[in-house]
Design a protein around this motif. Structure first.
Motif, PDB file in Angstrom:
ATOM      1  N   ALA A 127       0.824  -1.218   0.000  1.00 51.90           N
ATOM      2  CA  ALA A 127       0.000   0.000   0.000  1.00 51.90           C
ATOM      3  C   ALA A 127       0.857   1.267   0.000  1.00 51.90           C
ATOM      4  CB  ALA A 127      -0.923  -0.010   1.215  1.00 51.90           C
ATOM      5  N   GLY A 128       2.156   1.109   0.279  1.00 51.46           N
ATOM      6  CA  GLY A 128       3.044   2.277   0.205  1.00 51.46           C
ATOM      7  C   GLY A 128       3.658   2.690   1.528  1.00 51.46           C
ATOM      8  N   ILE A 129       3.766   1.746   2.462  1.00 52.56           N
ATOM      9  CA  ILE A 129       4.424   2.056   3.743  1.00 52.56           C
ATOM     10  C   ILE A 129       5.780   1.356   3.769  1.00 52.56           C
ATOM     11  CG2 ILE A 129       4.281   1.847   6.255  1.00 52.56           C
ATOM     12  CD1 ILE A 129       1.243   1.884   6.003  1.00 52.56           C
ATOM     13  N   GLY A 130       6.841   2.134   3.794  1.00 50.42           N
ATOM     14  CA  GLY A 130       8.192   1.575   3.823  1.00 50.42           C
ATOM     15  C   GLY A 130       8.740   1.621   5.233  1.00 50.42           C
ATOM     16  N   LEU A 131       9.551   0.604   5.579  1.00 49.19           N
ATOM     17  CA  LEU A 131      10.088   0.520   6.947  1.00 49.19           C
ATOM     18  C   LEU A 131      11.611   0.418   6.932  1.00 49.19           C
ATOM     19  CD1 LEU A 131       9.762  -0.037  10.067  1.00 49.19           C
ATOM     20  CD2 LEU A 131       9.595  -2.458   9.472  1.00 49.19           C
ATOM     21  N   VAL A 132      12.239   1.277   7.737  1.00 47.94           N
ATOM     22  CA  VAL A 132      13.683   1.143   8.006  1.00 47.94           C
ATOM     23  C   VAL A 132      13.775   0.776   9.481  1.00 47.94           C
ATOM     24  CG1 VAL A 132      15.926   2.293   7.987  1.00 47.94           C
ATOM     25  CG2 VAL A 132      14.180   2.954   6.317  1.00 47.94           C
ATOM     26  N   PRO A 133      13.883  -0.533   9.792  1.00 43.08           N
ATOM     27  CA  PRO A 133      13.762  -0.948  11.195  1.00 43.08           C
ATOM     28  C   PRO A 133      15.010  -0.646  12.019  1.00 43.08           C
ATOM     29  CG  PRO A 133      14.184  -2.845   9.816  1.00 43.08           C
ATOM     30  CD  PRO A 133      14.117  -1.669   8.899  1.00 43.08           C
ATOM     31  N   GLU A 134      14.827  -0.658  13.330  1.00 42.96           N
ATOM     32  CA  GLU A 134      15.955  -0.476  14.237  1.00 42.96           C
ATOM     33  C   GLU A 134      16.941  -1.625  14.042  1.00 42.96           C
ATOM     34  OE1 GLU A 134      14.888  -0.566  18.340  1.00 42.96           O
ATOM     35  OE2 GLU A 134      16.827   0.167  18.997  1.00 42.96           O
ATOM     36  N   GLY A 135      18.217  -1.336  13.991  1.00 45.10           N
ATOM     37  CA  GLY A 135      19.220  -2.374  13.768  1.00 45.10           C
ATOM     38  C   GLY A 135      19.316  -2.776  12.308  1.00 45.10           C
ATOM     39  N   ARG A 136      18.567  -2.094  11.459  1.00 47.91           N
ATOM     40  CA  ARG A 136      18.561  -2.237   9.983  1.00 47.91           C
ATOM     41  C   ARG A 136      17.972  -3.547   9.483  1.00 47.91           C
ATOM     42  NH1 ARG A 136      24.227  -0.444  11.561  1.00 47.91           N
ATOM     43  NH2 ARG A 136      23.729   1.687  12.074  1.00 47.91           N
ATOM     44  N   ARG A 137      18.286  -4.642  10.148  1.00 46.25           N
ATOM     45  CA  ARG A 137      17.780  -5.977   9.758  1.00 46.25           C
ATOM     46  C   ARG A 137      17.906  -6.236   8.259  1.00 46.25           C
ATOM     47  NH1 ARG A 137      12.484  -7.487  13.120  1.00 46.25           N
ATOM     48  NH2 ARG A 137      12.747  -9.387  11.914  1.00 46.25           N
ATOM     49  N   PRO A 185       7.522   3.797  -1.530  1.00 50.05           N
ATOM     50  CA  PRO A 185       6.545   4.148  -0.493  1.00 50.05           C
ATOM     51  C   PRO A 185       6.115   5.611  -0.561  1.00 50.05           C
ATOM     52  CG  PRO A 185       8.742   4.116   0.436  1.00 50.05           C
ATOM     53  CD  PRO A 185       8.886   3.686  -0.993  1.00 50.05           C
ATOM     54  N   LYS A 186       4.929   5.846   0.006  1.00 53.78           N
ATOM     55  CA  LYS A 186       4.466   7.235   0.164  1.00 53.78           C
ATOM     56  C   LYS A 186       4.708   7.675   1.609  1.00 53.78           C
ATOM     57  CE  LYS A 186       0.467   6.032  -1.750  1.00 53.78           C
ATOM     58  NZ  LYS A 186      -0.948   6.084  -2.124  1.00 53.78           N
ATOM     59  N   LEU A 187       4.810   6.666   2.485  1.00 55.12           N
ATOM     60  CA  LEU A 187       5.103   6.930   3.898  1.00 55.12           C
ATOM     61  C   LEU A 187       6.320   6.100   4.294  1.00 55.12           C
ATOM     62  CD1 LEU A 187       4.367   7.845   6.863  1.00 55.12           C
ATOM     63  CD2 LEU A 187       2.963   5.787   6.975  1.00 55.12           C
ATOM     64  N   LEU A 188       7.305   6.746   4.881  1.00 57.09           N
ATOM     65  CA  LEU A 188       8.523   6.033   5.287  1.00 57.09           C
ATOM     66  C   LEU A 188       8.632   6.064   6.811  1.00 57.09           C
ATOM     67  CD1 LEU A 188      10.955   4.565   4.050  1.00 57.09           C
ATOM     68  CD2 LEU A 188      12.167   6.740   3.980  1.00 57.09           C
TER      69      LEU A 188
END
Lengths: 242, 286
Positions: A76-86, A152-155
């Motif tokens: 749907a356009g939600i991108g994730l940069v998680p803690e610790g990068r994974r 994504p539209k939301l990061l």
């Protein structure tokens, strides 16, 4: 773009965040600040679909996405940069980017990879190197680049500056500022208040899962004592406030 | 010339061990399960290959058919035996796997009888001579078949979208799932490929000895378990090298200490010795 209404989340019976109100608009950065254990990462991971929602709503693009799978949220356009990068450490930089664009089935990944490499030229020099062998800064660039592959539209970015050298932090912040000017909505979790206030438009502060302050970054810059207090840096101020 | 022949014999057995051990290490890498019942699928491959070859007279037809059937059964094993207990401690899956292996051995005994079955006309028994080294066609088929199958698998894993998705899932299933990769499909694919390879390994060994029997999975399963530890659990490259090393050590050992120890005893002695020195395996990932 994103609105949390009476949002609560947690792990089993344990509640990590309670009754949070938060908004992120297109072309803006909202910084979510707080000390360790305040519930920042839980909030981000819940928006991405990896942590259980206990109550309230997550409105994205006008629709409640609380029931969607993590995969559907990325699509749907939600991108994730998680803690610790994974990152996928045994995969190369290019392969990590390919996985990042996996939900865009049927679309050519090469042009998107080119766009990411234009944002982070350093990744272009490491394209066939394993992600696990990159420096911390390069890994952070790759984590952002991988999230951008889904267009994504939301990061959602968790701890952008953690453990990085100032020069690399500048490069990463430069990149997200650039993404903001291109119209992307960004929710930034950050422990470095000063860094976050340099780029953010809106600020929300959490303490022990509760929202204790919300306002514009400009207002926050003029009340740094309060924010520091919320971050546990000046406990006496909190006591006086109570 | 003796050493060359021994080396070749060792590599032939090493290829066969690789066919069974790679599937085992793939399952471990993805699910952290020691899939002992893999040896039952290896034996099933031997049975199906032999029965289909005897029925059709064509090894070329029966081998892919048997491998496909064993691959499908591998997926059924995952769905019925492992998927319901994935959230339990790892020893639960290990016990289930051992139980399934014993049940499969007994089923083979009940269905096909306690004694071995042989090919009506054993295929690939022609002899070839290359620079003084005598080889059977089956020896060549094992080496060429294993190298091309495992080489193709490595190429697919490296160069296709599905292969990259597979490796990403092994690294971090939760993150891989969040990028749109179906972790469930990857698991099924993993079991299909690993089981099909074991099935082909079973056909190879049945061709080498012209015999299939209910307990034929026993010794290879112990060896394969030791090989994947030796190669570094979940490390496919390490498993391949460990398989070849074990095959060569066995071949040389049978000549030099064969009067005191049989082939399997030499193999296990070597594995115990290496694992005493490097319990984490020769190629353990950091």
């Amino acid at each position: 773009m994103l609105r949390l209404d009476g949002f609560s989340c947690g792990y089993g019976p344990m509640r990590a965040v309670d009754q949070l109100q938060l908004q992120v608009s297109s072309g803006s950065i909202t910084a979510l600040l707080g000390a360790n254990g305040a519930g920042k990462s839980s909030t981000i991971m819940c928006i991405a679909g990896h942590v259980e929602i206990h109550g309230g709503s997550i409105f994205y693009d006008g629709a409640d996405i609380a029931g969607l799978s993590p995969m559907a949220r990325v699509a749907a356009g939600i991108g994730l940069v998680p803690e610790g990068r994974r990152l996928f450490s045994s995969l190369t930089v290019r392969e990590n980017l390919v996985v990042g664009g996996y939900c865009r089935l049927g679309e050519a990944t090469a042009p998107t990879i080119e766009r990411v490499l234009a944002t982070f030229p350093r990744l272009g020099e490491r394209l066939h190197q394993r992600a696990g062998s990159l420096s911390g800064g390069e890994q952070q660039m790759l984590a952002i680049g991988r999230a951008l592959m889904s267009q994504p539209k939301l990061l959602l970015i968790d701890e952008l500056s953690l453990g990085l050298m100032p020069k690399i932090i500048d490069a990463c912040y430069g990149a997200i500022d650039d993404l903001k000017t291109k119209g992307m909505a960004i929710l930034l979790v950050e422990q470095s208040t000063q860094r976050a206030l340099e780029v953010a438009d809106m600020v929300t502060v959490l303490e022990s899962g509760r929202q204790v302050w919300t306002g514009t970054a400009r207002q926050a810059r003029h009340s740094t004592d309060m924010i520091d207090a919320c971050l546990g840096l000046k406990p006496k101020v909190i006591e006086r406030g109570k | 010339m003796l050493y060359v022949e021994l080396l070749i014999q060792g590599l032939i057995y090493g290829c066969m061990y690789a066919m069974i051990a790679v599937g085992l290490t793939l399952v471990y890498g993805l699910l952290r399960i020691l899939h002992v019942a893999h040896a039952g699928l290896f034996a099933l491959g031997g049975y199906l290959g032999l029965l289909l070859t005897n029925a059709t007279g064509s090894l070329l037809l029966s081998m892919p058919l048997a491998a496909g059937l064993v691959g499908l059964l591998g997926m059924v094993v995952y769905r019925l035996c492992y998927q319901p207990i994935l959230d339990r401690p790892p020893y639960v899956a290990l016990i289930a796997s051992i139980g399934l292996f014993i049940a499969m051995e007994e089923l083979f005994r009940l269905i096909f009888g306690p004694y071995g079955l042989t090919y009506t006309h054993a295929p690939l028994q022609q002899l070839f001579r290359f620079s003084g080294v005598t080889l059977r066609a089956v020896d060549l088929a094992i080496v060429v078949g294993s190298v091309s199958l495992l080489g193709s698998l490595a190429w697919l894993a490296k160069n296709t979208r599905t292969g990259i998705a597979w490796r990403a899932t092994v690294d971090d299933p939760q993150m891989a799932g969040s990028f749109g990769i179906s972790v469930l499909k990857v698991r099924y694919l993993n079991f299909f490929i690993g089981s099909a390879l074991a099935g082909i390994g079973g056909i190879f060994i049945s061709l080498l000895s012209n015999l299939v029997e209910p307990t034929m999975g026993g010794v290879p399963s112990y060896k394969a378990l030791a090989i994947i530890v030796l190669g570094g659990l979940g490390n496919v490259g390490g498993t391949l090298i460990a398989s070849l090393v074990l095959g060569v050590v066995e071949a040389f050992g049978t000549i030099f200490i064969g009067d005191y120890l049989d082939r399997d005893a030499i193999a296990f002695g070597f594995l115990i010795l290496v694992l005493m020195i490097r319990p984490q395996g020769l190629f353990a990932r950091s």
